[in-house]
Design a protein around this motif. Sequence first.
Motif, PDB file in Angstrom:
ATOM      1  N   TYR A 118     -77.440  23.405 -29.581  1.00 24.98           N
ATOM      2  CA  TYR A 118     -76.169  23.922 -30.051  1.00 24.98           C
ATOM      3  C   TYR A 118     -75.751  25.164 -29.280  1.00 24.98           C
ATOM      4  O   TYR A 118     -74.602  25.296 -28.871  1.00 24.98           O
ATOM      5  CB  TYR A 118     -76.241  24.234 -31.544  1.00 24.98           C
ATOM      6  CG  TYR A 118     -74.965  24.828 -32.064  1.00 24.98           C
ATOM      7  CD1 TYR A 118     -73.867  24.018 -32.314  1.00 24.98           C
ATOM      8  CD2 TYR A 118     -74.840  26.194 -32.249  1.00 24.98           C
ATOM      9  CE1 TYR A 118     -72.682  24.551 -32.747  1.00 24.98           C
ATOM     10  CE2 TYR A 118     -73.654  26.744 -32.683  1.00 24.98           C
ATOM     11  CZ  TYR A 118     -72.573  25.921 -32.933  1.00 24.98           C
ATOM     12  OH  TYR A 118     -71.402  26.453 -33.347  1.00 24.98           O
TER      13      TYR A 118
ATOM     14  N   ARG B 146     -72.458  20.071 -31.870  1.00 26.11           N
ATOM     15  CA  ARG B 146     -73.478  19.661 -32.850  1.00 26.11           C
ATOM     16  C   ARG B 146     -74.003  18.278 -32.516  1.00 26.11           C
ATOM     17  O   ARG B 146     -73.545  17.627 -31.591  1.00 26.11           O
ATOM     18  CB  ARG B 146     -72.864  19.682 -34.249  1.00 26.11           C
ATOM     19  CG  ARG B 146     -72.582  21.093 -34.701  1.00 26.11           C
ATOM     20  CD  ARG B 146     -71.411  21.151 -35.625  1.00 26.11           C
ATOM     21  NE  ARG B 146     -71.710  20.573 -36.932  1.00 26.11           N
ATOM     22  CZ  ARG B 146     -70.868  20.595 -37.942  1.00 26.11           C
ATOM     23  NH1 ARG B 146     -69.682  21.142 -37.809  1.00 26.11           N
ATOM     24  NH2 ARG B 146     -71.195  20.054 -39.086  1.00 26.11           N
TER      25      ARG B 146
ATOM     26  N   ARG C  86     -67.463  20.347 -33.017  1.00 27.19           N
ATOM     27  CA  ARG C  86     -67.560  21.798 -32.900  1.00 27.19           C
ATOM     28  C   ARG C  86     -67.858  22.367 -34.285  1.00 27.19           C
ATOM     29  O   ARG C  86     -67.858  21.649 -35.271  1.00 27.19           O
ATOM     30  CB  ARG C  86     -66.260  22.364 -32.345  1.00 27.19           C
ATOM     31  CG  ARG C  86     -65.931  21.774 -30.999  1.00 27.19           C
ATOM     32  CD  ARG C  86     -65.197  22.757 -30.117  1.00 27.19           C
ATOM     33  NE  ARG C  86     -64.996  22.150 -28.805  1.00 27.19           N
ATOM     34  CZ  ARG C  86     -65.803  22.316 -27.779  1.00 27.19           C
ATOM     35  NH1 ARG C  86     -66.865  23.085 -27.884  1.00 27.19           N
ATOM     36  NH2 ARG C  86     -65.566  21.725 -26.634  1.00 27.19           N
ATOM     37  N   TRP C  87     -68.086  23.691 -34.339  1.00 28.03           N
ATOM     38  CA  TRP C  87     -68.554  24.272 -35.605  1.00 28.03           C
ATOM     39  C   TRP C  87     -67.561  24.110 -36.750  1.00 28.03           C
ATOM     40  O   TRP C  87     -67.938  23.992 -37.891  1.00 28.03           O
ATOM     41  CB  TRP C  87     -68.915  25.736 -35.411  1.00 28.03           C
ATOM     42  CG  TRP C  87     -67.745  26.630 -35.071  1.00 28.03           C
ATOM     43  CD1 TRP C  87     -67.236  26.858 -33.844  1.00 28.03           C
ATOM     44  CD2 TRP C  87     -66.962  27.393 -35.986  1.00 28.03           C
ATOM     45  NE1 TRP C  87     -66.168  27.701 -33.915  1.00 28.03           N
ATOM     46  CE2 TRP C  87     -65.974  28.061 -35.219  1.00 28.03           C
ATOM     47  CE3 TRP C  87     -66.982  27.585 -37.370  1.00 28.03           C
ATOM     48  CZ2 TRP C  87     -65.029  28.893 -35.810  1.00 28.03           C
ATOM     49  CZ3 TRP C  87     -66.042  28.412 -37.948  1.00 28.03           C
ATOM     50  CH2 TRP C  87     -65.071  29.059 -37.162  1.00 28.03           C
ATOM     51  N   ASN C  88     -66.253  24.109 -36.414  1.00 29.39           N
ATOM     52  CA  ASN C  88     -65.268  24.108 -37.499  1.00 29.39           C
ATOM     53  C   ASN C  88     -64.581  22.762 -37.665  1.00 29.39           C
ATOM     54  O   ASN C  88     -63.487  22.691 -38.185  1.00 29.39           O
ATOM     55  CB  ASN C  88     -64.234  25.206 -37.263  1.00 29.39           C
ATOM     56  CG  ASN C  88     -63.515  24.999 -35.949  1.00 29.39           C
ATOM     57  OD1 ASN C  88     -63.904  24.154 -35.152  1.00 29.39           O
ATOM     58  ND2 ASN C  88     -62.462  25.766 -35.729  1.00 29.39           N
TER      59      ASN C  88
ATOM     60  N   THR D   3     -76.134  27.871 -38.603  1.00 29.59           N
ATOM     61  CA  THR D   3     -76.861  27.197 -37.515  1.00 29.59           C
ATOM     62  C   THR D   3     -78.355  27.429 -37.439  1.00 29.59           C
ATOM     63  O   THR D   3     -79.036  26.682 -36.781  1.00 29.59           O
ATOM     64  CB  THR D   3     -76.286  27.569 -36.139  1.00 29.59           C
ATOM     65  OG1 THR D   3     -76.056  28.956 -36.133  1.00 29.59           O
ATOM     66  CG2 THR D   3     -75.055  26.784 -35.835  1.00 29.59           C
TER      67      THR D   3
ATOM     68  N   ASP E 136     -74.107  30.963 -36.296  1.00 28.97           N
ATOM     69  CA  ASP E 136     -72.736  30.533 -36.543  1.00 28.97           C
ATOM     70  C   ASP E 136     -72.657  29.733 -37.829  1.00 28.97           C
ATOM     71  O   ASP E 136     -73.557  28.968 -38.130  1.00 28.97           O
ATOM     72  CB  ASP E 136     -72.279  29.610 -35.400  1.00 28.97           C
ATOM     73  CG  ASP E 136     -71.605  30.384 -34.301  1.00 28.97           C
ATOM     74  OD1 ASP E 136     -71.163  31.512 -34.573  1.00 28.97           O
ATOM     75  OD2 ASP E 136     -71.539  29.861 -33.181  1.00 28.97           O
TER      76      ASP E 136
ATOM     77  N   LEU F  56     -71.230  26.560 -39.960  1.00 31.73           N
ATOM     78  CA  LEU F  56     -70.842  25.199 -39.610  1.00 31.73           C
ATOM     79  C   LEU F  56     -70.051  24.590 -40.760  1.00 31.73           C
ATOM     80  O   LEU F  56     -70.270  24.928 -41.918  1.00 31.73           O
ATOM     81  CB  LEU F  56     -72.070  24.331 -39.357  1.00 31.73           C
ATOM     82  CG  LEU F  56     -72.972  24.673 -38.179  1.00 31.73           C
ATOM     83  CD1 LEU F  56     -74.169  23.742 -38.180  1.00 31.73           C
ATOM     84  CD2 LEU F  56     -72.209  24.558 -36.879  1.00 31.73           C
TER      85      LEU F  56
ATOM     86  N   LEU G 168     -71.390  19.269 -43.157  1.00 30.21           N
ATOM     87  CA  LEU G 168     -72.663  18.846 -42.571  1.00 30.21           C
ATOM     88  C   LEU G 168     -72.965  17.381 -42.838  1.00 30.21           C
ATOM     89  O   LEU G 168     -72.634  16.869 -43.905  1.00 30.21           O
ATOM     90  CB  LEU G 168     -73.788  19.703 -43.144  1.00 30.21           C
ATOM     91  CG  LEU G 168     -73.744  21.155 -42.709  1.00 30.21           C
ATOM     92  CD1 LEU G 168     -73.193  22.003 -43.805  1.00 30.21           C
ATOM     93  CD2 LEU G 168     -75.087  21.637 -42.316  1.00 30.21           C
TER      94      LEU G 168
ATOM     95  N   GLU H 291     -78.142  17.388 -40.573  1.00 26.82           N
ATOM     96  CA  GLU H 291     -77.961  18.833 -40.605  1.00 26.82           C
ATOM     97  C   GLU H 291     -78.322  19.398 -41.976  1.00 26.82           C
ATOM     98  O   GLU H 291     -78.902  20.476 -42.087  1.00 26.82           O
ATOM     99  CB  GLU H 291     -76.503  19.179 -40.270  1.00 26.82           C
ATOM    100  CG  GLU H 291     -76.160  18.953 -38.820  1.00 26.82           C
ATOM    101  CD  GLU H 291     -74.665  19.013 -38.548  1.00 26.82           C
ATOM    102  OE1 GLU H 291     -74.295  19.401 -37.445  1.00 26.82           O
ATOM    103  OE2 GLU H 291     -73.860  18.662 -39.440  1.00 26.82           O
TER     104      GLU H 291
END
Lengths: 357, 293, 273
Positions: C8, C14, C19-21, C174, C185, C187, C190, C194
């Motif tokens: 990551y 991921r 992406r994270w958002n 993360t 970060d 996330l 999930l 995750e």
Amino acid sequence: MATTTSQQVLLCPAELAYLHSSLSLTPPIRPDGRTPTHFRPLVAETDILPGTNGSARICFADGTEAIVGVKAEVEKTRGVEEGVEESEVREDEKEGRSEWVELTVEIPGVRDDDGGTAFLSAMLGEALLSDGGFVKRLWINRRWHWKLYLDILLISPPLSYPLPLLSLTTHLALLATRLPRLKSEGVEDPFFDDDWAAAPYLYPRDKKSGKALARPPVTLLVMAVGRNIIFDPAKEELAVADVALAVSVGEAAETGDNDMGGKGRKLRLLSVRTIDPPSRVTPPGVPNATNAAYGAAGTTQKQPEARMAEAEAVEGVWRAPRGGAKPLVMAALVQKTLERGGVADEVLDALEGVDLG
Amino acid sequence: MPREAEPSLNERQFVLKALEENLRLDGRTFDKYRALALTFGDEYGVADVTLGRTRVLAKTSAEVTVPYADRPLDGIFTITTELSPMASPAFEINRPTETEILLSRLLEKTVRRSGAMDTESLCLVAGQKCWSVRVDVHVLSHDGNLTDAACFAVVAALRHFRKPDTSMEGGVLTVYTPAEREPVPLSWLHSPFCITWCFFGDEGQMALLDATWSEEQVRVGSCTISLNRHGEICQIAKLGGTPVEAVALLQCTNVALTKAKEFSTYLDKKLAEDAKRRDKDGLMAELSAENDR
Amino acid sequence: MPLDTSAYSLALLRVDGRRWNELRRVHAQIRTQAAADGSSYLEMGHTKVMCVVNGPSEPGPRRGTAGGGGGGGGPGGVAEVAVSVVVAGFSSVDRKRRGRGDKRTLELQTTISNALAASLHTHLYPHSTISISLHVLSQDGSLLAALINAATLACVDAGIPMTDYVVACTAGSTSTYAANDETADPLLDLNHQEEQELPSLTVATLGETDRVAVLVCESRVQASRLEGMLAVGVSGCHQVREILDQVVRDKGRHMIKEGTVEKGMGVEEMEVD
């Protein structure tokens, strides 16, 4: 004898009497205008859940809906002595056991240990297992076998007796079921091909037409009112049934070359169960002759007499059916189901039309 | 199924009106706990916690059993809760109420799933023998905030508990009686504590700590936060109820952290006191099988 | 199976390439079932749930299902929201049957029931029951969030008045709790993998407000990370609300076009915006 369907009937004796008499006419007049052998229209799809080995969803026109998912796991066969080397396995040595199939039925709003649910799953399981060839398909080698888990979910509230719906959905799910291709040979511990596209169907299919060569059984609901035999009864119709039967029908092994689909189909009767129709617990109507509100003289004083009058059938007054069905009616019920071009045949044809996978 | 008597409209209004004027029936401020008292039993692993009129007893026991087939290297650790009719007429034996299920889930998540105890240390012979540690929680009296009291009792009981010492020699497992060898404490990693906030008002704008039974009856929602003194959240459970501003929840967490630290200090103090009481003649050091190498 | 979280930090992508958002694909349908008063089907990634709502109606003969007191509706003259969750045996990778008495399922039921009861105008239906039955067909993380979203949609379909949508999604962080990593970060949304590896929480908000109806965290996490996770979760809920709202509006338009419903006051309003 099964317990009655869990739903109560919300019809008054007069309505019941009307329904009963219109269904006893020749030809019977059904509340939804179907002919006696007419099945309710249904919407079906298969392979809806990629996480299962096979799945299907059926939605009846009355809105009842069911989903069946099949999961298979490799399991060690119990009671087989280790170390016995077998070079060749004869076809007749393949044998299945009924505990290789586990069937669960979930009906919303009903407890797990409800009698009706247990009866439903027993009935569906019975039909599958009585078709002796079914468990044989799960055989891998002498020491290993597939364990098949069938989870049957009724999504909608149980409006009508859900047996036919659940059975048809199970039928489709099993047809769509695929098991990974076996790569190992003989009695060694099995290992399988990763390629899902190469996985064969549990019920093998014809290479060209893609039609299944054999099919799982279906269970249909049949009922009789008077001398009329009515298929796929709705809830209201079941409420006035004299007798209701769950008939499980399988397909005999196909013989000869027939590419005409259902025309040459030979049907086999696998099991018959009587269902206790909800009509038995309906309240009886009161004939005018004994109804105090209509000025029947002296009824209030002479209770015993009134009760006797009630026991006698009066034309147009509802009375819950008592006792069993005549053998002739029973025979006709089964006969009608099995006859060529009959309802079972039609249903199987229709299910064949469902695009599989 | 018997139900808890509902508070009358008058009672309801009285409690709520008082809260709007920043008053609680027992005169506490909103973020103050009732008097917390912890007493240990004569045996190891028995903790009796009283929080105002709420009283919870936790008892720990251990026995040697066979580990689960899928976890051969782990011991077994279970927490069982029992809400008997003694605590409230709404509880029945053998019929878990919603309160009981939620309580046992909370304790499970707070203590077991957060890894408060090292379950691998309970393993004696891999796949064959292990300790099964069991905590029984009995609610003796219910006057609100069962969760916090029960959680405190469970943690206290487990930290106080001593299991018999064992040794392995040539594949033979020996379990020593307390007379032969001094029992040993469990391998404990961190102590989580539950702190429950109750929300009141149309928008859940008033938040109270340690609500009494009568306050719990009129609350619009609650949020249980489990923390240890290192500032780690082990679990948060706001299971529905009136929505509350996210910022307010963060604020609640910060206050909860200071409370968890207070709990932790109090428990440490009590444990030390108890150890001193048991160690009257200073014999403990001699009896201990452990060497200070 | 340890998740390779180091990947990551290299590409900021991921395991499934998000992406994270980013939310996973949310697909929803309403009115999937003719026999029920309200129904919905919802997919969040590979998590698939179905919901059927019946009522508000007179409570039937007392059923044995947990989640409510049965009898004459909820206390204080409001409708009782009875939720039943059935987790299908085939929903997870390994078949695992959870009975009705399973504590986790019961906790899910209570949570959904309490969350909806606070948003639905239950006081309009005293002495009645709104029964919500949820079926989990496939699980891949964010189960509670998917269940809440599906139940909300079905309640909209059933026409039960409510303050606003109750929308939910999950948020994580993360790195695992052990690493006291300040650069971790947050996330959004999930998946199962995750959820197994990383600290996570489920948030449900009331529509587009910042008011949190449900907050469930079942893993160990530094208290300082909570703020970031909560913020991401709440903004995810707002995104989910947009999506669900669009589903409802599309269905409404479709029904007007088909002539299933007459264009009325409320609906016209809907057409405008």
